[in-house]
Design a protein around this motif. Structure first.
Motif, PDB file in Angstrom:
ATOM      1  N   ALA A  39       0.786  -1.315   0.019  1.00  0.00           N
ATOM      2  CA  ALA A  39       0.001   0.022  -0.074  1.00  0.00           C
ATOM      3  C   ALA A  39       0.942   1.236   0.076  1.00  0.00           C
ATOM      4  O   ALA A  39       0.473   2.109  -0.572  1.00  0.00           O
ATOM      5  N   TRP A  40       1.909   1.058   0.788  1.00  0.00           N
ATOM      6  CA  TRP A  40       2.964   2.313   0.573  1.00  0.00           C
ATOM      7  C   TRP A  40       3.609   2.527  -0.670  1.00  0.00           C
ATOM      8  O   TRP A  40       3.792   3.767  -1.166  1.00  0.00           O
ATOM      9  N   ARG A  41       3.900   1.460  -1.417  1.00  0.00           N
ATOM     10  CA  ARG A  41       4.719   1.643  -2.570  1.00  0.00           C
ATOM     11  C   ARG A  41       3.557   2.302  -3.786  1.00  0.00           C
ATOM     12  O   ARG A  41       4.088   2.815  -4.702  1.00  0.00           O
ATOM     13  N   GLY A  47      -6.006   0.279  -1.333  1.00  0.00           N
ATOM     14  CA  GLY A  47      -6.501   0.912  -0.415  1.00  0.00           C
ATOM     15  C   GLY A  47      -5.695   0.656   1.079  1.00  0.00           C
ATOM     16  O   GLY A  47      -5.361  -0.291   1.054  1.00  0.00           O
ATOM     17  N   LEU A  48      -6.004   1.551   1.998  1.00  0.00           N
ATOM     18  CA  LEU A  48      -5.084   1.532   3.271  1.00  0.00           C
ATOM     19  C   LEU A  48      -6.014   0.947   4.512  1.00  0.00           C
ATOM     20  O   LEU A  48      -5.362   0.402   5.341  1.00  0.00           O
ATOM     21  N   ARG A  49      -7.397   1.087   4.374  1.00  0.00           N
ATOM     22  CA  ARG A  49      -8.269   0.724   5.125  1.00  0.00           C
ATOM     23  C   ARG A  49      -7.949  -0.684   5.802  1.00  0.00           C
ATOM     24  O   ARG A  49      -7.732  -1.210   6.962  1.00  0.00           O
ATOM     25  N   ALA A  50      -7.972  -1.685   4.728  1.00  0.00           N
ATOM     26  CA  ALA A  50      -8.189  -3.115   5.111  1.00  0.00           C
ATOM     27  C   ALA A  50      -6.760  -3.737   5.630  1.00  0.00           C
ATOM     28  O   ALA A  50      -6.910  -4.104   6.816  1.00  0.00           O
ATOM     29  N   PRO A  51      -5.687  -3.186   5.242  1.00  0.00           N
ATOM     30  CA  PRO A  51      -4.272  -3.549   5.882  1.00  0.00           C
ATOM     31  C   PRO A  51      -4.241  -2.632   7.280  1.00  0.00           C
ATOM     32  O   PRO A  51      -3.505  -3.496   8.198  1.00  0.00           O
ATOM     33  N   GLY A 213       2.868   0.815  12.316  1.00  0.00           N
ATOM     34  CA  GLY A 213       2.366   1.967  12.663  1.00  0.00           C
ATOM     35  C   GLY A 213       3.154   3.298  11.795  1.00  0.00           C
ATOM     36  O   GLY A 213       2.234   4.006  11.305  1.00  0.00           O
ATOM     37  N   PHE A 214       4.540   2.919  11.574  1.00  0.00           N
ATOM     38  CA  PHE A 214       5.240   3.661  10.889  1.00  0.00           C
ATOM     39  C   PHE A 214       4.553   3.517   9.210  1.00  0.00           C
ATOM     40  O   PHE A 214       4.548   4.744   8.563  1.00  0.00           O
ATOM     41  N   LEU A 215       4.583   2.528   8.739  1.00  0.00           N
ATOM     42  CA  LEU A 215       4.124   2.127   7.564  1.00  0.00           C
ATOM     43  C   LEU A 215       2.762   2.881   7.231  1.00  0.00           C
ATOM     44  O   LEU A 215       2.201   3.484   6.148  1.00  0.00           O
ATOM     45  N   ALA A 216       1.715   2.595   8.072  1.00  0.00           N
ATOM     46  CA  ALA A 216       0.590   3.213   7.940  1.00  0.00           C
ATOM     47  C   ALA A 216       0.325   4.598   7.920  1.00  0.00           C
ATOM     48  O   ALA A 216      -0.120   5.080   7.073  1.00  0.00           O
ATOM     49  N   ILE A 217       1.295   5.180   8.970  1.00  0.00           N
ATOM     50  CA  ILE A 217       1.226   6.576   8.902  1.00  0.00           C
ATOM     51  C   ILE A 217       2.170   7.209   7.561  1.00  0.00           C
ATOM     52  O   ILE A 217       1.420   8.239   6.826  1.00  0.00           O
ATOM     53  N   MET A 218       3.174   6.625   7.184  1.00  0.00           N
ATOM     54  CA  MET A 218       3.899   6.995   5.748  1.00  0.00           C
ATOM     55  C   MET A 218       2.802   6.839   4.730  1.00  0.00           C
ATOM     56  O   MET A 218       2.654   7.574   3.689  1.00  0.00           O
ATOM     57  N   ARG A 221       0.090   9.600   4.509  1.00  0.00           N
ATOM     58  CA  ARG A 221       0.863  10.824   4.235  1.00  0.00           C
ATOM     59  C   ARG A 221       1.140  11.107   2.725  1.00  0.00           C
ATOM     60  O   ARG A 221       0.874  11.892   2.231  1.00  0.00           O
ATOM     61  N   ARG A 222       1.621   9.734   2.173  1.00  0.00           N
ATOM     62  CA  ARG A 222       1.909   9.623   0.687  1.00  0.00           C
ATOM     63  C   ARG A 222       0.671   9.867  -0.167  1.00  0.00           C
ATOM     64  O   ARG A 222       0.708  10.527  -1.153  1.00  0.00           O
ATOM     65  N   ARG A 223      -0.192   9.280   0.203  1.00  0.00           N
ATOM     66  CA  ARG A 223      -1.731   9.158  -0.304  1.00  0.00           C
ATOM     67  C   ARG A 223      -2.179  10.717  -0.434  1.00  0.00           C
ATOM     68  O   ARG A 223      -2.493  11.057  -1.302  1.00  0.00           O
ATOM     69  N   SER A 224      -2.038  11.636   0.716  1.00  0.00           N
ATOM     70  CA  SER A 224      -2.479  12.600   0.758  1.00  0.00           C
ATOM     71  C   SER A 224      -1.713  13.602  -0.196  1.00  0.00           C
ATOM     72  O   SER A 224      -2.334  14.605  -0.921  1.00  0.00           O
TER      73      SER A 224
END
Length: 230
Positions: A39-41, A47-51, A213-218, A221-224
């Motif tokens: 999701a980060w890549r 989507g980010l919600r499921a992971p 937590g770091f991956l979810a936040i990054m 942020r990257r999606r925004s």
């Protein structure tokens, strides 16, 4: 939890729970990290919600750091409060006074045990959980039950033969396995004692919390940034 069935059945139930949670942790934790990395890549198409939901569920169950920490004690100080039944549910105290972490001692067979001479074939373990069935954690206390008389042994449901007691000492507990009469040689201890206290029982769980937590936040942020107008 584990209050109204026999000691043997309770131990078997916790051992089965160990296997289920162990398999879940082995497969789901790496899958969760890989899903968050994917999701980060590619934040636009994934989507980010499921992971994130999966990571949160794992963080509250099999991949969390809090539990009962065990350490070997050379000698046990006099207990302030006795809880003689080692097969009961006890409560560890956070910061020495806040009762938040129920736990129970149990025995688990070592995989491929019996292949070596005088090798332990069981482990004494402690499973803890918060008052709701979340944040559960299992910690190994000691390897037990071998042909070597210097190794402690306890069989759930047979406390008259191998006596396991849990004694309260302030904010900690002391778990003791007594050697039965007749094993007494000068070099063999009369008992084996471990201190049990609430703490960080799984550094791997702590690392998972930080990485997920770091991956979810990054990723958020990257999606925004990618969705912002240029």
């Amino acid at each position: 939890m584990f209050l109204f069935i026999s000691a043997e059945d309770t131990n078997a139930a916790i051992e089965t729970l160990d296997s289920i949670l162990g398999f879940a942790e082995f497969f789901l934790v790496p899958a969760s990290i890989l899903w968050l990395v994917a999701a980060w890549r590619d934040p636009k198409s994934r989507g980010l919600r499921a992971p994130t939901v999966l990571a949160l569920i794992l963080a509250l169950t099999v991949a969390q750091p809090f539990g009962v920490v065990a350490s070997k004690e050379a000698g046990a100080p006099p207990p302030t409060e006795a809880e003689p039944n080692g097969e009961s549910v006890h409560v560890a105290h956070l910061f020495g006074f806040l009762p938040v972490l129920p736990f129970r001692l149990y025995q688990r067979e070592i995989f491929l045990s019996g292949l070596g001479e005088n090798a332990p074939n069981e482990t004494l373990r402690v499973r803890s959980w918060f008052w709701l069935p979340v944040l559960t954690n299992a910690t190994q206390v000691a390897e037990t039950c071998s042909d070597d008389v210097l190794t402690p042994c306890w069989e759930p449901g047979y406390s008259s033969e191998q006596n396991l007691t849990v004694l309260r000492d302030g904010g900690t507990h002391l778990a003791t396995i007594d050697n039965p009469p007749g094993r007494g040689e000068a070099q063999i201890p009369d008992s084996f004692t471990w201190k049990l206290r609430a703490g960080i029982a799984s550094p791997a769980g702590l690392a998972y919390w930080g990485l997920a937590g770091f991956l979810a936040i990054m990723t958020r942020r990257r999606r925004s940034q990618s969705s912002s107008p240029t």
